[in-house]
Design an enzyme around this catalytic site. Sequence first.
Site, PDB file in Angstrom:
ATOM      1  N   ARG A 220     -17.825 -18.868   5.529  1.00  0.00           N
ATOM      2  CA  ARG A 220     -17.265 -20.191   5.904  1.00  0.00           C
ATOM      3  C   ARG A 220     -17.598 -20.474   7.351  1.00  0.00           C
ATOM      4  O   ARG A 220     -17.351 -19.649   8.223  1.00  0.00           O
ATOM      5  CB  ARG A 220     -15.740 -20.168   5.774  1.00  0.00           C
ATOM      6  CG  ARG A 220     -15.250 -20.274   4.391  1.00  0.00           C
ATOM      7  CD  ARG A 220     -13.814 -20.713   4.315  1.00  0.00           C
ATOM      8  NE  ARG A 220     -12.896 -20.244   5.327  1.00  0.00           N
ATOM      9  CZ  ARG A 220     -11.617 -20.576   5.362  1.00  0.00           C
ATOM     10  NH1 ARG A 220     -11.118 -21.392   4.444  1.00  0.00           N
ATOM     11  NH2 ARG A 220     -10.827 -20.119   6.294  1.00  0.00           N
TER      12      ARG A 220
ATOM     13  N   ASP B 219      -7.490 -12.463   7.150  1.00  0.00           N
ATOM     14  CA  ASP B 219      -8.906 -12.508   6.786  1.00  0.00           C
ATOM     15  C   ASP B 219      -9.237 -11.297   5.917  1.00  0.00           C
ATOM     16  O   ASP B 219      -9.266 -10.160   6.400  1.00  0.00           O
ATOM     17  CB  ASP B 219      -9.766 -12.512   8.062  1.00  0.00           C
ATOM     18  CG  ASP B 219     -11.233 -12.768   7.744  1.00  0.00           C
ATOM     19  OD1 ASP B 219     -11.793 -12.014   6.911  1.00  0.00           O
ATOM     20  OD2 ASP B 219     -11.803 -13.713   8.293  1.00  0.00           O
TER      21      ASP B 219
ATOM     22  N   ASP C 168     -12.328  -9.091   6.936  1.00  0.00           N
ATOM     23  CA  ASP C 168     -12.063  -8.280   8.133  1.00  0.00           C
ATOM     24  C   ASP C 168     -11.140  -7.111   7.811  1.00  0.00           C
ATOM     25  O   ASP C 168     -11.310  -6.007   8.331  1.00  0.00           O
ATOM     26  CB  ASP C 168     -11.427  -9.144   9.228  1.00  0.00           C
ATOM     27  CG  ASP C 168     -12.467  -9.966   9.977  1.00  0.00           C
ATOM     28  OD1 ASP C 168     -13.680  -9.695   9.807  1.00  0.00           O
ATOM     29  OD2 ASP C 168     -12.067 -10.874  10.726  1.00  0.00           O
TER      30      ASP C 168
ATOM     31  N   THR D  95     -16.186 -26.138  10.484  1.00  0.00           N
ATOM     32  CA  THR D  95     -16.088 -27.095   9.371  1.00  0.00           C
ATOM     33  C   THR D  95     -15.383 -26.480   8.162  1.00  0.00           C
ATOM     34  O   THR D  95     -14.940 -27.201   7.273  1.00  0.00           O
ATOM     35  CB  THR D  95     -17.489 -27.530   8.912  1.00  0.00           C
ATOM     36  OG1 THR D  95     -18.170 -26.372   8.386  1.00  0.00           O
ATOM     37  CG2 THR D  95     -18.297 -28.113  10.062  1.00  0.00           C
TER      38      THR D  95
END
Length: 213
Positions: free
Chosen positions: A108, A204, A207, A112
């Site tokens: 991603r 995340d 991560d 945006t």
Amino acid sequence: MSTKKENVFILDHPLIKHKISLLRDKNTGTNEFRKLIEEISLLMGYEALKDIPLTDVEMETPIETCTTPVMACPKPAIVPILRAGLGMVSGLLALVPTAKVGHIGLYRDEFTHLPQEYYCKLPKPIEERTILVVDPMLATGGSACDAIDKIKASGGKTIKFMSIIAAPEGLEKLTSAHPDIQVYVGQLDRCLNENAYICPGLGDAGDRIFGTI
Ligand code: PRP
Ligand code: URA
């Protein structure tokens, strides 16, 4: 299992709920996080693959010959969306060791939040396989939609999508864009925040799986 809408399956097994709660804990370290993702994927995969095609074969038991069902060929394809989807593959291969594995690389854009594709390799003949696309997080739905667009453009027909946590926004986008696919979700969360992260979510996923926080 509870069904919210045709083709959408929100899994309600207590073991899945318990393990997702442990995933959410910010103190869960990389090693435990990976193991939980693997275990949840196996539990969810058992449900998501409940209608894979079988074919009858003749088998000799120690007692007699019988006709008995085995998985049809070609075998299912598991397609993780890189990176975080990779964490789900080992659990699914424990369930279906003969499955083929394709990869779709998407990230991603930080600003945006739109998916950027960087890799795609799918097992042939993709049009004849049951394809299970996996990613722990369904947030805006952009990555899942793009991955499934790509698989359909490559000839894929029987497609399922499986995510551990979904936001309502992403689920709506995915089911509107691809009403023909089955979607399996471990937990439907509240909403997205201003950075398009799922709330309460787990942070995340990539991560936390790979220790790149
Ligand atoms: C995360 C996640 C999904 C995507 C979901 O990946 O694993 O692929 O975001 O967001 P969306 O529904 O809004 O598209 P990310 O882009 O962070 O890449 P990574 O797995 O390489 O960390
Ligand atoms: N990707 C993640 O890993 N987590 C989110 O909450 C949203 C997108």
